[in-house]
Design a protein around this motif. Structure first.
Motif, PDB file in Angstrom:
ATOM      1  N   TYR A   1      18.446  25.415  21.061  1.00 31.11           N
ATOM      2  CA  TYR A   1      19.054  26.796  21.233  1.00 31.11           C
ATOM      3  C   TYR A   1      18.046  27.839  21.740  1.00 31.11           C
ATOM      4  O   TYR A   1      17.125  27.966  20.824  1.00 31.11           O
ATOM      5  N   ALA A   2      18.292  28.698  22.655  1.00 38.50           N
ATOM      6  CA  ALA A   2      17.525  29.643  23.042  1.00 38.50           C
ATOM      7  C   ALA A   2      18.073  30.938  22.528  1.00 38.50           C
ATOM      8  O   ALA A   2      19.059  31.396  23.019  1.00 38.50           O
ATOM      9  N   VAL A   3      17.281  31.681  21.628  1.00 33.91           N
ATOM     10  CA  VAL A   3      17.943  32.855  20.958  1.00 33.91           C
ATOM     11  C   VAL A   3      17.267  34.141  21.587  1.00 33.91           C
ATOM     12  O   VAL A   3      15.977  34.366  21.315  1.00 33.91           O
TER      13      VAL A   3
ATOM     14  N   LYS B   1      16.039  18.306  41.932  1.00 32.26           N
ATOM     15  CA  LYS B   1      15.854  17.194  41.051  1.00 32.26           C
ATOM     16  C   LYS B   1      17.127  16.933  40.049  1.00 32.26           C
ATOM     17  O   LYS B   1      17.421  15.861  40.137  1.00 32.26           O
ATOM     18  N   TYR B   2      17.576  17.999  39.587  1.00 29.72           N
ATOM     19  CA  TYR B   2      18.587  17.886  38.446  1.00 29.72           C
ATOM     20  C   TYR B   2      19.953  18.458  38.829  1.00 29.72           C
ATOM     21  O   TYR B   2      20.866  18.328  38.292  1.00 29.72           O
ATOM     22  N   HIS B   3      20.263  18.703  40.123  1.00 30.06           N
ATOM     23  CA  HIS B   3      21.540  19.259  40.532  1.00 30.06           C
ATOM     24  C   HIS B   3      21.902  20.480  39.855  1.00 30.06           C
ATOM     25  O   HIS B   3      23.118  20.457  39.650  1.00 30.06           O
ATOM     26  N   ILE B   4      21.229  21.337  39.370  1.00 29.27           N
ATOM     27  CA  ILE B   4      21.806  22.427  38.364  1.00 29.27           C
ATOM     28  C   ILE B   4      21.064  23.773  38.984  1.00 29.27           C
ATOM     29  O   ILE B   4      20.019  23.824  39.871  1.00 29.27           O
ATOM     30  N   ASN B   5      21.965  24.882  38.824  1.00 31.24           N
ATOM     31  CA  ASN B   5      21.282  26.201  39.320  1.00 31.24           C
ATOM     32  C   ASN B   5      21.159  27.105  38.218  1.00 31.24           C
ATOM     33  O   ASN B   5      22.305  27.961  37.805  1.00 31.24           O
ATOM     34  N   ASN B   6      20.143  27.240  37.276  1.00 25.21           N
ATOM     35  CA  ASN B   6      20.037  28.069  36.295  1.00 25.21           C
ATOM     36  C   ASN B   6      19.364  29.449  36.380  1.00 25.21           C
ATOM     37  O   ASN B   6      19.222  30.106  35.640  1.00 25.21           O
ATOM     38  N   GLY B   7      18.833  29.497  37.872  1.00 24.52           N
ATOM     39  CA  GLY B   7      18.001  30.686  37.959  1.00 24.52           C
ATOM     40  C   GLY B   7      18.581  32.263  37.755  1.00 24.52           C
ATOM     41  O   GLY B   7      17.960  33.069  37.356  1.00 24.52           O
ATOM     42  N   GLU B   8      20.134  32.255  37.931  1.00 26.07           N
ATOM     43  CA  GLU B   8      20.689  33.418  38.045  1.00 26.07           C
ATOM     44  C   GLU B   8      21.378  33.526  36.850  1.00 26.07           C
ATOM     45  O   GLU B   8      22.107  34.657  36.564  1.00 26.07           O
TER      46      GLU B   8
ATOM     47  N   LYS C   1      16.744  25.622  29.103  1.00 26.00           N
ATOM     48  CA  LYS C   1      18.259  25.556  29.803  1.00 26.00           C
ATOM     49  C   LYS C   1      17.899  24.356  30.628  1.00 26.00           C
ATOM     50  O   LYS C   1      18.949  23.249  30.632  1.00 26.00           O
ATOM     51  N   SER C   2      17.049  24.218  31.459  1.00 28.03           N
ATOM     52  CA  SER C   2      16.879  23.333  32.553  1.00 28.03           C
ATOM     53  C   SER C   2      16.499  21.925  32.052  1.00 28.03           C
ATOM     54  O   SER C   2      16.950  21.031  32.439  1.00 28.03           O
ATOM     55  N   PHE C   3      15.342  21.991  31.197  1.00 28.47           N
ATOM     56  CA  PHE C   3      14.654  20.700  30.722  1.00 28.47           C
ATOM     57  C   PHE C   3      15.421  20.235  29.380  1.00 28.47           C
ATOM     58  O   PHE C   3      15.197  18.944  29.208  1.00 28.47           O
ATOM     59  N   PHE C   4      16.056  21.146  28.623  1.00 26.06           N
ATOM     60  CA  PHE C   4      16.622  20.381  27.355  1.00 26.06           C
ATOM     61  C   PHE C   4      18.128  20.794  27.185  1.00 26.06           C
ATOM     62  O   PHE C   4      18.532  20.611  26.027  1.00 26.06           O
ATOM     63  N   ASP C   5      18.802  21.476  28.186  1.00 31.74           N
ATOM     64  CA  ASP C   5      20.131  21.777  28.260  1.00 31.74           C
ATOM     65  C   ASP C   5      20.327  22.729  27.194  1.00 31.74           C
ATOM     66  O   ASP C   5      21.376  22.613  26.081  1.00 31.74           O
ATOM     67  N   ALA C   6      19.549  23.619  26.814  1.00 33.34           N
ATOM     68  CA  ALA C   6      19.624  24.465  25.273  1.00 33.34           C
ATOM     69  C   ALA C   6      20.757  25.325  25.542  1.00 33.34           C
ATOM     70  O   ALA C   6      21.282  25.719  26.863  1.00 33.34           O
ATOM     71  N   GLU C   7      21.402  25.703  24.489  1.00 37.37           N
ATOM     72  CA  GLU C   7      22.422  26.675  24.436  1.00 37.37           C
ATOM     73  C   GLU C   7      21.901  28.082  24.307  1.00 37.37           C
ATOM     74  O   GLU C   7      21.011  28.242  23.382  1.00 37.37           O
ATOM     75  N   MET C   8      22.403  28.972  25.044  1.00 41.30           N
ATOM     76  CA  MET C   8      21.901  30.375  24.869  1.00 41.30           C
ATOM     77  C   MET C   8      22.724  31.109  23.838  1.00 41.30           C
ATOM     78  O   MET C   8      24.040  31.015  23.738  1.00 41.30           O
ATOM     79  N   LEU C   9      21.964  31.884  22.797  1.00 44.89           N
ATOM     80  CA  LEU C   9      22.520  32.483  21.697  1.00 44.89           C
ATOM     81  C   LEU C   9      21.951  33.801  21.713  1.00 44.89           C
ATOM     82  O   LEU C   9      20.894  34.109  22.065  1.00 44.89           O
ATOM     83  N   SER C  10      23.057  34.971  21.522  1.00 47.34           N
ATOM     84  CA  SER C  10      22.648  36.346  21.535  1.00 47.34           C
ATOM     85  C   SER C  10      21.562  36.300  20.097  1.00 47.34           C
ATOM     86  O   SER C  10      22.310  36.121  19.020  1.00 47.34           O
ATOM     87  N   GLY C  11      20.416  36.855  20.228  1.00 48.59           N
ATOM     88  CA  GLY C  11      19.537  37.039  19.047  1.00 48.59           C
ATOM     89  C   GLY C  11      20.336  37.847  17.745  1.00 48.59           C
ATOM     90  O   GLY C  11      20.328  37.308  16.663  1.00 48.59           O
ATOM     91  N   ILE C  12      20.849  39.030  18.249  1.00 51.08           N
ATOM     92  CA  ILE C  12      21.444  39.908  17.225  1.00 51.08           C
ATOM     93  C   ILE C  12      22.627  39.216  16.606  1.00 51.08           C
ATOM     94  O   ILE C  12      22.778  39.234  15.316  1.00 51.08           O
TER      95      ILE C  12
END
Length: 375
Positions: free
Chosen positions: A189-191, A236-243, A258-269
């Protein structure tokens, strides 16, 4: 009057707890009758683990890791054995505050040390890893963390590259054969509350790299490097996460997670407020105001950071939000348009920055007393 206090730190001068103490002192001096409730918050940056520890029973796990320049340091992360979860704060090992001003250069820094912390947690069979993003000295797109967990980044001659900002433009191939099943099984999870894309004028390099020690020339190179990383990852992975919103958080670390570990994005607050139980509190108790604050409020403050999360909370429960800051670098009108009820700064304009930071508690108490005395 009943006040809900959800302040951020005033970096370099006041912790959120010190803010609360000075604020309460000021309200007491104003003579009004009031009660208050304090919520320790974080947007995923500095103070993330401290906020988590306030609401979850955790053990501080000591680890020998590396700072952003590869120097061995003693670090720690939080471990919740019952939930099989680890909470890692990027700033703890990859943070800007770990380096002297003259050492800061995002071409040379890496998130590798944070990756070592995560590896230690995975070795303890955790199933969930929450990484609080913010306060980083890095602009490596998260390749430091990725390398610590088994990825290898290669140049056109199949030579391994150091996981630093200067390597980003040189990456031609990614070798992931060293990523273990144990890493693949973990949920990441990326917070963060940063909403910047990976590259471009609103991206990680152009918006944040200067405060990490980058010159204009370096910023341009770093942006090109992140564009290249996105291109190689996409092929390599056929994903587009830059935007993706928040891909640019912590020098692109969110993109890497997100790209290497398929992290879920979470709002910190939102994440911390949920842990704190504030929604249950507001469902059963009535407050008059939410009080928040941070050292500097500027245009970036509303770019998905803690203040915006507090405004969303106020809107949901129809509570006016009063913000207090050391320095106000955006018009009050712009803040009022975004839904803030009122804002005031505490700095003494007749004194220098050093004085204002050293006397922040006194200034806060004094300005707060003046503010509530006229209410």
């Amino acid at each position: 009057m009943k006040l809900l206090l959800i302040p951020d730190k005033f970096k370099g001068s006041l912790t959120s707890e010190a803010f609360t103490k000075a604020f309460i002192s000021g309200v007491e001096k104003s003579g009004i009758s009031f009660t208050s409730h304090f919520i320790k918050a974080s947007d995923g940056g500095d103070g993330f683990m401290s906020a988590v520890a306030s609401y979850r029973p955790c053990i501080a796990m000591q680890v020998i890791s590396e700072n952003p320049l590869g120097k061995l340091i003693q670090s720690y992360y939080l471990y919740n054995q019952k939930a099989k979860s680890a909470y890692v704060e990027l700033a703890n090992t990859s943070g800007m505050e770990l380096l002297k001003p003259e050492e800061r250069n995002p071409m040379l820094t890496s998130t590798y040390g944070t990756g070592l912390q995560i590896k230690d947690a995975i070795d303890k069979d955790v199933e969930h890893v929450f990484i609080g993003l913010g306060g980083s000295a890095t602009n490596d797109g998260g390749i430091g963390i990725a390398q610590a967990l088994g990825y290898v980044f290669l140049n056109e001659n199949n030579e391994e590259l150091a996981p630093i900002g200067a390597s980003l433009q040189l990456i031609k191939k990614i070798d992931d054969t060293g990523v273990t099943d144990a890493v693949k099984k973990v949920k990441f999870y990326a917070v963060s509350d940063v909403t910047n894309p990976l590259f471009g004028v609103n991206g990680a390099s152009y918006v944040y790299a200067k405060q990490k020690g980058a010159t204009d020339f370096i910023i341009e190179d770093l942006d090109k490097g992140l564009r290249n990383l996105d291109t190689v990852v996409s092929k390599k992975y056929h994903i587009n996460n830059g935007e993706l919103p928040c891909a640019g958080a912590a020098g692109g670390t969110a993109f890497g997670l997100k790209s290497f570990f398929d992290a879920e994005m979470l709002s910190g607050i939102d994440f911390i407020l949920e842990l704190s139980g504030v929604h249950k509190l507001l469902a059963r108790e009535k407050f008059d105001y939410i009080i928040t604050g941070e050292g500097k409020i500027d245009a970036q403050t509303l770019n998905g950071k803690l203040l915006q999360g507090i405004l969303n909370l106020g809107k949901k429960y129809q509570l006016p939000v009063i913000a207090i800051c050391g320095t106000l670098e955006i018009s009050k009108e712009a803040l009022l348009e975004r839904g803030i009820f009122d804002v005031f700064e505490i700095q003494d304009n007749s004194k220098d920055l050093e004085y204002n930071m050293r006397h922040a508690a006194l200034l806060l108490a004094t300005k707060t007393a003046d503010y509530f005395s006229v209410k």
